[in-house]
Design a protein around this motif. Structure first.
Motif, short mmCIF file in Angstrom:
data_model
loop_
_atom_site.label_atom_id
_atom_site.label_comp_id
_atom_site.label_asym_id
_atom_site.label_seq_id
_atom_site.Cartn_x
_atom_site.Cartn_y
_atom_site.Cartn_z
N GLY A 154 0.75 -1.26 -0.04
CA GLY A 154 -0.01 0.02 -0.03
C GLY A 154 0.65 1.33 0.02
N ARG A 155 1.87 1.28 0.62
CA ARG A 155 2.77 2.45 1.08
C ARG A 155 3.45 2.76 -0.35
N ASN B 161 1.20 4.00 -2.81
CA ASN B 161 0.86 5.31 -2.95
C ASN B 161 2.07 6.25 -3.47
N HIS B 162 3.27 6.00 -2.89
CA HIS B 162 4.31 6.73 -3.14
C HIS B 162 4.68 6.56 -4.93
N ILE B 163 4.77 5.47 -5.49
CA ILE B 163 4.97 5.20 -6.93
C ILE B 163 4.08 6.12 -7.59
N LYS C 185 2.10 8.70 -6.71
CA LYS C 185 2.08 10.12 -6.57
C LYS C 185 3.38 10.82 -7.23
#
Lengths: 226, 226
Positions: B191-192, B195-197, B199
């Motif tokens: 999940g983390r 979200n990073h990739i 954004k």
DNA sequence: GACTGTTTTAAACAAATGTTTTAAATATGT
DNA sequence: ACATATTTAAAACATTTGTTTAAAACAGTC
């Protein structure tokens, strides 16, 4: 005094040279001592005589190459700390890609490290300490500066990963890339790829920094569902 | 009717299951038929009887797994074509990372493909045609839509590479990542990272699109050397 | 030139690994 | 129940690969 240039080097050096090429192409496990000694025009037993065993040869190759790796392509490419962060990022990426994609001779320095990353051996810890760690630290400084103080350490690490990932991709996936887009990794690739990755990453970082700033000022981000 | 669940499957299926796990962990060459047959609780000769040879077993594993791989994690994650491109990008990345990082059982589908990408065997061409190619095509559509008509095909391909590279990084470099930042690939990582990739890449694409638009309107870009 | 230590070479060795063989066990059909 | 085909099992086999051995070739020293 034979006609071959290789014969001018002593057996130990020829073995190091040949082993570097073979290890970089096949990896530690798949490389065979027979192919190495054949390419070095040396007897098979010479490896054990000079380096103890196959692993000793591998360690010697790493030690011998890692030093000169950053000598041919220093991580900052002579772009000093005083330069703008964006220029230093560009230099870092170009240097990194050069070490990974350069087919010159001897060009196995970066490839060896990339192979260790994907298929670690007992030497991984040493390589992390002497090469990979400093490389990450160097890039982290650049990214931190680019993001100003708008980001926490976790976001900075994530961006470092994104940049490293883009670079390593062109090494690890080179066979597929060549199949899908045959001309992609041809001449001038390093320059083109460097320009793209730099611009791509700069845009991303600016975007993230802007977002973080908005959050600081209380404008909530739109979190994608986990 | 033994107490072990595995015994409920016939030898052929137990071999496929065991081979998938071993091949995904060690790669084709380093995997040994003895480890596979041991894990499958089958005789060593069973592999040759059912699949001809080691390579036949590998092909069968690929064929058997590639189909069900995209079944458990469909590339669109049920986010239909009608959704916004950003949502579809998020879904694509989450699906891709899931197939690469999921440690559930059986979770070797994506890992097998990643191994083929880094260490191709004779089966690479087939995999490119049936899995990798369509995956690239799918992502290319999304990226093209995100960049509107402000970009040429070459830039779109480059962005696709950047996104794939970020995702594959966390698989190929997982050993190093775990050493450097032990908690990075722990629980909730997918999940983390998604979200990073997402954004990061959205910001990058917006940045590139903006730049391209400026160029269209005659405001010259500042070209980095080479 | 004989002695000594170093390096090279060819051959043998041992362990690992994919494959084959041959027979026993099991299932299937009549 | 018998005959036939399929599957499993243990052992042997061939090849590859890292390592060792023992002798020959070489280099330097007295």
């Amino acid at each position: 005094m034979k006609g071959n240039d290789d014969k001018l080097l002593d057996t130990r050096q020829r073995l190091l040279q040949a082993a570097g090429e073979v290890f970089a192409r096949r990896g530690f496990k798949s490389a065979t001592v027979r192919e190495i000694s054949l390419r070095a025009k040396a007897n098979i037993a010479a490896i054990n005589y000079h380096f103890g065993d196959k692993e000793g040869l591998y360690s010697a190759v790493l030690e011998h190459s890692l030093g000169s790796a950053l000598k041919k392509y220093p991580p900052d490419l002579n772009v000093t700390t005083k330069s703008r962060a964006e220029e230093r990022l560009d230099a870092f990426i170009r240097s990194f890609l050069s070490r990974l994609l350069d087919d010159g001779r001897p060009a196995w320095h970066g490839k060896l490290v990339a192979l260790e990353i994907a298929n670690p051996t007992a030497a991984l810890d040493q390589i992390i300490e002497t090469v990979i760690g400093p490389l990450y630290a160097h890039l982290t400084v650049i990214v931190r500066e680019l993001m100003a103080d708008s980001a926490d350490e976790e976001s900075i690490h994530a961006c470092v990963f994104s940049i490293m990932g883009q670079c390593l991709f062109f090494h690890h996936s080179r066979h597929v890339i060549t199949k899908l887009y045959p001309q992609e990794l041809g001449a001038g690739a390093i320059g083109r790829l460097t320009n793209h990755i730099t611009k791509f990453s700069m845009g991303a970082i600016k975007g993230l920094a802007g977002q973080a700033e908005k959050m600081t000022r209380g404008i909530s981000d739109n979190p994608t569902s986990l």
